[in-house]
Motif scaffolding. Sequence first.
Motif, PDB file in Angstrom:
ATOM      1  N   ILE A   1     -14.179   2.401   8.710  1.00 42.85           N
ATOM      2  CA  ILE A   1     -12.610   1.945   9.233  1.00 42.85           C
ATOM      3  C   ILE A   1     -12.162  -0.024   8.384  1.00 42.85           C
ATOM      4  N   ASN A   2     -13.616  -0.902   8.496  1.00 45.38           N
ATOM      5  CA  ASN A   2     -13.504  -2.034   8.074  1.00 45.38           C
ATOM      6  C   ASN A   2     -12.707  -2.088   6.749  1.00 45.38           C
ATOM      7  N   GLU A   3     -12.928  -0.990   6.011  1.00 48.31           N
ATOM      8  CA  GLU A   3     -12.281  -1.643   4.661  1.00 48.31           C
ATOM      9  C   GLU A   3     -10.958  -0.856   4.786  1.00 48.31           C
ATOM     10  N   SER A   4     -11.482   0.140   5.119  1.00 45.94           N
ATOM     11  CA  SER A   4      -9.181   0.570   5.028  1.00 45.94           C
ATOM     12  C   SER A   4      -8.403   0.221   6.230  1.00 45.94           C
ATOM     13  N   LEU A   5      -9.144  -0.297   6.816  1.00 49.53           N
ATOM     14  CA  LEU A   5      -7.798  -1.921   7.127  1.00 49.53           C
ATOM     15  C   LEU A   5      -7.348  -2.874   6.206  1.00 49.53           C
ATOM     16  N   LYS A   6      -8.766  -3.705   5.930  1.00 49.60           N
ATOM     17  CA  LYS A   6      -8.653  -4.038   4.893  1.00 49.60           C
ATOM     18  C   LYS A   6      -7.485  -3.726   3.531  1.00 49.60           C
ATOM     19  N   ASN A   7      -7.877  -2.402   3.298  1.00 54.71           N
ATOM     20  CA  ASN A   7      -6.923  -2.062   1.975  1.00 54.71           C
ATOM     21  C   ASN A   7      -5.522  -1.651   2.183  1.00 54.71           C
ATOM     22  N   LYS A   8      -5.407  -1.841   3.676  1.00 56.88           N
ATOM     23  CA  LYS A   8      -3.681  -1.467   4.058  1.00 56.88           C
ATOM     24  C   LYS A   8      -3.406  -3.390   4.611  1.00 56.88           C
ATOM     25  N   GLY A   9      -4.373  -4.401   4.157  1.00 55.44           N
ATOM     26  CA  GLY A   9      -3.474  -5.312   4.463  1.00 55.44           C
ATOM     27  C   GLY A   9      -3.961  -6.185   5.446  1.00 55.44           C
ATOM     28  N   ILE A  10      -4.469  -5.174   7.074  1.00 55.36           N
ATOM     29  CA  ILE A  10      -4.917  -5.313   8.203  1.00 55.36           C
ATOM     30  C   ILE A  10      -6.011  -6.019   8.139  1.00 55.36           C
ATOM     31  N   ALA A  11      -5.622  -7.134   8.848  1.00 56.35           N
ATOM     32  CA  ALA A  11      -6.539  -8.655   8.991  1.00 56.35           C
ATOM     33  C   ALA A  11      -7.001 -10.015   9.600  1.00 56.35           C
ATOM     34  N   PRO A  12      -7.758 -10.233   9.507  1.00 56.32           N
ATOM     35  CA  PRO A  12      -9.204 -10.431  10.136  1.00 56.32           C
ATOM     36  C   PRO A  12      -9.682  -9.104  10.738  1.00 56.32           C
ATOM     37  N   VAL A  13     -10.824  -8.260  10.559  1.00 57.55           N
ATOM     38  CA  VAL A  13     -10.660  -7.394  11.686  1.00 57.55           C
ATOM     39  C   VAL A  13     -12.206  -6.850  11.147  1.00 57.55           C
ATOM     40  N   ARG A  14     -13.644  -6.827  11.921  1.00 56.05           N
ATOM     41  CA  ARG A  14     -14.722  -6.624  12.394  1.00 56.05           C
ATOM     42  C   ARG A  14     -15.269  -6.047  12.659  1.00 56.05           C
ATOM     43  N   LEU A  15     -15.079  -4.209  13.467  1.00 52.85           N
ATOM     44  CA  LEU A  15     -15.476  -3.521  14.593  1.00 52.85           C
ATOM     45  C   LEU A  15     -17.580  -2.817  13.682  1.00 52.85           C
TER      46      LEU A  15
ATOM     47  N   ARG B   1       2.658  -0.745  11.408  1.00 53.51           N
ATOM     48  CA  ARG B   1       2.764   0.172  10.672  1.00 53.51           C
ATOM     49  C   ARG B   1       3.223   1.332  11.018  1.00 53.51           C
ATOM     50  N   VAL B   2       2.245   1.410  12.381  1.00 58.36           N
ATOM     51  CA  VAL B   2       2.457   2.907  12.714  1.00 58.36           C
ATOM     52  C   VAL B   2       3.837   2.664  13.235  1.00 58.36           C
ATOM     53  N   ILE B   3       4.480   2.441  14.047  1.00 55.00           N
ATOM     54  CA  ILE B   3       6.099   2.321  14.275  1.00 55.00           C
ATOM     55  C   ILE B   3       7.081   2.494  13.239  1.00 55.00           C
ATOM     56  N   PHE B   4       6.686   1.429  12.536  1.00 53.23           N
ATOM     57  CA  PHE B   4       7.628   1.185  11.530  1.00 53.23           C
ATOM     58  C   PHE B   4       7.371   1.218   9.953  1.00 53.23           C
ATOM     59  N   PRO B   5       6.961   2.740   9.674  1.00 50.53           N
ATOM     60  CA  PRO B   5       6.057   2.661   8.217  1.00 50.53           C
ATOM     61  C   PRO B   5       6.710   2.372   7.176  1.00 50.53           C
ATOM     62  N   GLN B   6       7.935   2.901   7.681  1.00 50.60           N
ATOM     63  CA  GLN B   6       8.743   2.089   5.893  1.00 50.60           C
ATOM     64  C   GLN B   6       9.133   1.221   6.083  1.00 50.60           C
ATOM     65  N   ASN B   7       9.059   0.404   6.733  1.00 48.62           N
ATOM     66  CA  ASN B   7       8.651  -1.277   6.427  1.00 48.62           C
ATOM     67  C   ASN B   7       7.898  -1.760   5.578  1.00 48.62           C
ATOM     68  N   TYR B   8       6.717  -0.677   5.077  1.00 48.12           N
ATOM     69  CA  TYR B   8       5.498  -1.417   4.200  1.00 48.12           C
ATOM     70  C   TYR B   8       6.012  -0.154   3.079  1.00 48.12           C
ATOM     71  N   LYS B   9       5.214  -1.149   2.155  1.00 46.33           N
ATOM     72  CA  LYS B   9       5.202  -0.345   0.429  1.00 46.33           C
ATOM     73  C   LYS B   9       3.536   0.944   0.884  1.00 46.33           C
ATOM     74  N   ALA B  10       3.597   1.221   0.110  1.00 43.81           N
ATOM     75  CA  ALA B  10       3.458   3.365  -0.026  1.00 43.81           C
ATOM     76  C   ALA B  10       1.573   2.712   0.752  1.00 43.81           C
ATOM     77  N   THR B  11       0.757   1.657   0.077  1.00 36.09           N
ATOM     78  CA  THR B  11      -0.495   1.323   0.358  1.00 36.09           C
ATOM     79  C   THR B  11      -0.156   0.605   1.135  1.00 36.09           C
ATOM     80  N   GLU B  12       0.320   0.103   2.118  1.00 35.73           N
ATOM     81  CA  GLU B  12      -0.441  -0.982   2.777  1.00 35.73           C
ATOM     82  C   GLU B  12      -0.035   0.301   4.581  1.00 35.73           C
ATOM     83  N   GLN B  13       1.203   1.490   4.491  1.00 35.78           N
ATOM     84  CA  GLN B  13       0.645   2.848   5.253  1.00 35.78           C
ATOM     85  C   GLN B  13      -0.174   3.692   5.303  1.00 35.78           C
TER      86      GLN B  13
END
Length: 337
Positions: free
Chosen positions: A107-121, A201-213
């Motif tokens: 979970i934490n790794e996937s979020l970080k790789n998409k640029g969703i940070a900081p987070v720690r579940l 990212r969930v509502i407007f995925p088109q605003n992000y590059k593929a690696t961040e979606q």
Amino acid sequence: MDSIDSYQVQIRYTQIDRRNDSVVFTDYDFQVNDSMYFYPASTAKFPTAVLALEKLNKTDTLSINTRYYIEGDTLESTAAKDISEIFAVSDNLANNRLVEFLGFEAINESLKNKGIAPVRLSHRLGYHSDDLRTKPLIIYLNDSTTGITQSILNKTPERLELFKIEKGIGYYEDGELIEEAFDFSQKNYYPISAQHNLLKRVIFPQNYKATEQFDLSSEQRAYLINAMHTTPQKAGYDQATYYDGYCKFFMFGDTKKNIPEYIEIYNKVGFAYGTLTDCAYIKDTKNNIDFLLTATILVNKDGIFNDDAYDYDEIGIPFLAQLGREIYQQELNRNQH
């Protein structure tokens, strides 16, 4: 505003403008600070739901309707059912089942790789468990064949070093009052900026590059979006207990009235330890407005945790409901100019 320190309010509001084919965000912040800790409670179920869909999408043999149960449990479920329960009534067990499927590191790794940070579940919700190992899932590959997933060993969570990580003046443990601050350093950490980013990212995925979606099929995304705004009664729950505003704090949290059809709220709330949070995309199809709003407030006047004496109904929910209405009104005015 007269005792701003004690409420630890943080708010991010995003105006949405459309120019030709593009969507432009303008963020406005009040006291948003990734280093200022608040307990995210059930808002942490949102990333779990999204990442469970993504993992299913990457596994040929599984779908959103694949039946499964957790080893040692008898309750059969599907990811579709779990996700519906997470958003409609914020069900803890539905979330925990998906956590067993994913594991915290992933979970934490996937979020970080998409640029969703900081987070720690780092922990399940609704009950305390020090078990770092996920439980295997027994999956029905078809009516007669089952498969079993590997148990995943998660790392021991490190202490979070953040402002206000210790809160209050005391807490109850096993019925006994301990007169020292309550330490949240081993708990989940999912600040406003990360919540808001995930929602965008969930509502407007088109605003992000593929690696961040998020890598979801169009059916999965449609299912997720629908679950996010379905009210409990439409998901089959008793309306007397689970009224429309039950998990929709902004605008409707303080009323038992039905939400009008033309107002759609795609959100995830959290409430625990005196902390109320809502992360929402709000859309009015009649007046053609939409905006994003994420906010948190701590309402624990006596400074004691685990005493179930929080000011949710007196202060917290009315505040978030009114905040939603004020921003909504602001958007209505903006639309008319």
